[in-house]
Enzyme design. Structure first.
Site, short mmCIF file in Angstrom:
data_model
loop_
_atom_site.label_atom_id
_atom_site.label_comp_id
_atom_site.label_asym_id
_atom_site.label_seq_id
_atom_site.Cartn_x
_atom_site.Cartn_y
_atom_site.Cartn_z
N GLY A 37 -17.62 11.97 14.58
CA GLY A 37 -17.82 13.16 13.74
C GLY A 37 -19.31 13.20 13.36
O GLY A 37 -19.80 14.07 12.89
N GLY A 96 -18.65 3.53 7.53
CA GLY A 96 -19.08 4.54 6.35
C GLY A 96 -18.08 4.77 5.48
O GLY A 96 -18.10 6.02 4.74
N LYS A 104 -27.50 17.10 3.27
CA LYS A 104 -27.48 16.97 4.75
C LYS A 104 -28.81 16.80 4.98
O LYS A 104 -29.75 17.63 5.03
CB LYS A 104 -26.66 18.39 5.12
CG LYS A 104 -26.43 18.20 6.95
CD LYS A 104 -25.64 19.64 7.30
CE LYS A 104 -25.27 19.64 8.75
NZ LYS A 104 -24.66 18.08 9.17
N HIS A 143 -25.12 24.43 4.16
CA HIS A 143 -24.44 23.21 3.79
C HIS A 143 -25.32 22.52 2.66
O HIS A 143 -26.42 23.15 2.24
CB HIS A 143 -24.88 22.18 4.81
CG HIS A 143 -23.86 22.29 6.09
ND1 HIS A 143 -24.08 23.31 7.04
CD2 HIS A 143 -22.83 21.64 6.32
CE1 HIS A 143 -23.18 23.12 7.99
NE2 HIS A 143 -22.36 22.22 7.63
N THR A 189 -23.15 13.76 13.31
CA THR A 189 -23.95 14.76 13.98
C THR A 189 -25.51 14.28 13.98
O THR A 189 -25.95 13.22 13.52
CB THR A 189 -23.93 16.18 13.28
OG1 THR A 189 -24.40 16.06 11.95
CG2 THR A 189 -22.53 16.68 13.40
N ASN A 218 -17.93 18.99 14.64
CA ASN A 218 -16.90 19.76 13.51
C ASN A 218 -15.57 19.53 13.87
O ASN A 218 -14.98 19.97 14.98
CB ASN A 218 -17.32 21.13 13.16
CG ASN A 218 -16.52 21.70 11.75
OD1 ASN A 218 -15.45 21.40 11.51
ND2 ASN A 218 -17.28 22.21 11.08
N MET A 219 -14.83 18.79 13.17
CA MET A 219 -13.42 18.33 13.20
C MET A 219 -12.37 19.41 12.68
O MET A 219 -11.13 19.22 12.87
CB MET A 219 -13.14 17.02 12.64
CG MET A 219 -13.95 15.76 13.43
SD MET A 219 -13.25 15.59 15.07
CE MET A 219 -14.28 14.32 15.44
#
Length: 265
Positions: A98, A8, A159, A155, A100, A124-125
């Site tokens: 990461g 990505g 999203k 957000h 979701t 969430n990193m």
């Protein structure tokens, strides 16, 4: 030198990850991937992302480049992530996920197949959010059932999943600390004549708008007072930094599916 592939790569997170990896002295971007048919496939990743020529062409298939890597970083969509995880497992490489928005069945599949490799997965990193998770455990344990608990997340308008994976992780942390079943306690937004709030509820609310990188608030409301624990991501760079830190950690980790908390604490 840790050899990194980013899937990505032309997306919002992919660009930040590529920029971050190229700044690391102990990492090298050796591969970049987009979906087959993407207009940038075949082009140099650095030139397309404004980094400068890297000699790393954008591939339309992870399987074409995965053998050149030590670790793959993945922030895409659930279906693509599952397919790429299978590819990484077959190549016996490490992975940082990461992404979701997974279904229950997809998460179960990830847990089953990721155990064969070294993999870090988290909704969430960011370092700050994971410190927040530690803090809400302490507060929830101290306050118990005497305070109502609500989770609010906000957000950007692009999203696609709601509530956010981070909000779900927060709710899971709260329910475990308060000894509640999340499927029974969770209330996702409220509308109409709903009656009084029950003592065991965990409210979860999603806001979408503009370019908000990610805000999460946990509200503990009691009689005469309330406590709010808030994390605001000013930019998505916070998530990229955490993912890069996870990639550095996971290449030497024991096999299995790991959480970002193992990287940070």
């Amino acid at each position: 030198m840790i050899r990194v592939i980013i899937d990505g790569v032309c997306g919002r997170m992919g660009k930040l990850l590529a920029q971050g990896v190229t700044r690391q002295k102990d990492m090298q971007l050796v591969g970049s991937v987009e979906f087959a048919g993407h207009p940038n496939v075949g082009e140099d990743a650095g030139e397309k992302l404004g980094i400068g020529w890297l000699g790393v062409p954008i591939s339309g298939n992870l399987s074409e480049v995965v053998s050149d890597s030590d670790v793959v970083i993945e922030f895409t969509k659930p279906e693509a992530t599952l397919d790429n995880l299978r590819t990484v497992v077959e190549a016996n490489r490490a992975m940082v996920i990461g992404t979701t928005g997974f279904t229950v069945n997809q998460l179960a599949e990830i847990q089953a197949i990721a155990a064969a490799i070294r993999c870090v997965m988290a909704p969430n990193m960011s370092v700050g959010v994971n410190v927040m998770l530690q803090a809400i455990q302490l507060v929830a344990k101290a306050l118990g059932d005497d305070y109502d608990v609500e989770v609010i997340e906000a957000h950007h308008n692009q999203k696609v999943d709601a509530p956010s994976g981070t909000a779900i992780r927060i709710a899971e942390t709260l329910s475990a600390t308060l000894d509640r079943s999340l499927p029974e306690a969770a209330v996702y937004g409220r509308h109409g004549i709903i009656g009084e709030r029950t003592e065991k509820e965990i409210g979860i609310h999603a806001i979408r708008g503009g370019d908000i990188a990610g805000d999460h608030t946990v509200l503990f409301a009691g009689a005469g007072e309330r406590i709010e624990i808030v994390h605001r991501a000013h930019t998505a760079e916070a998530f990229a930094k955490g993912a890069i830190r996870a990639a550095r950690w996971v290449v030497a980790a024991p096999p299995g599916l790991h959480d970002i908390g193992e990287v940070l604490f």
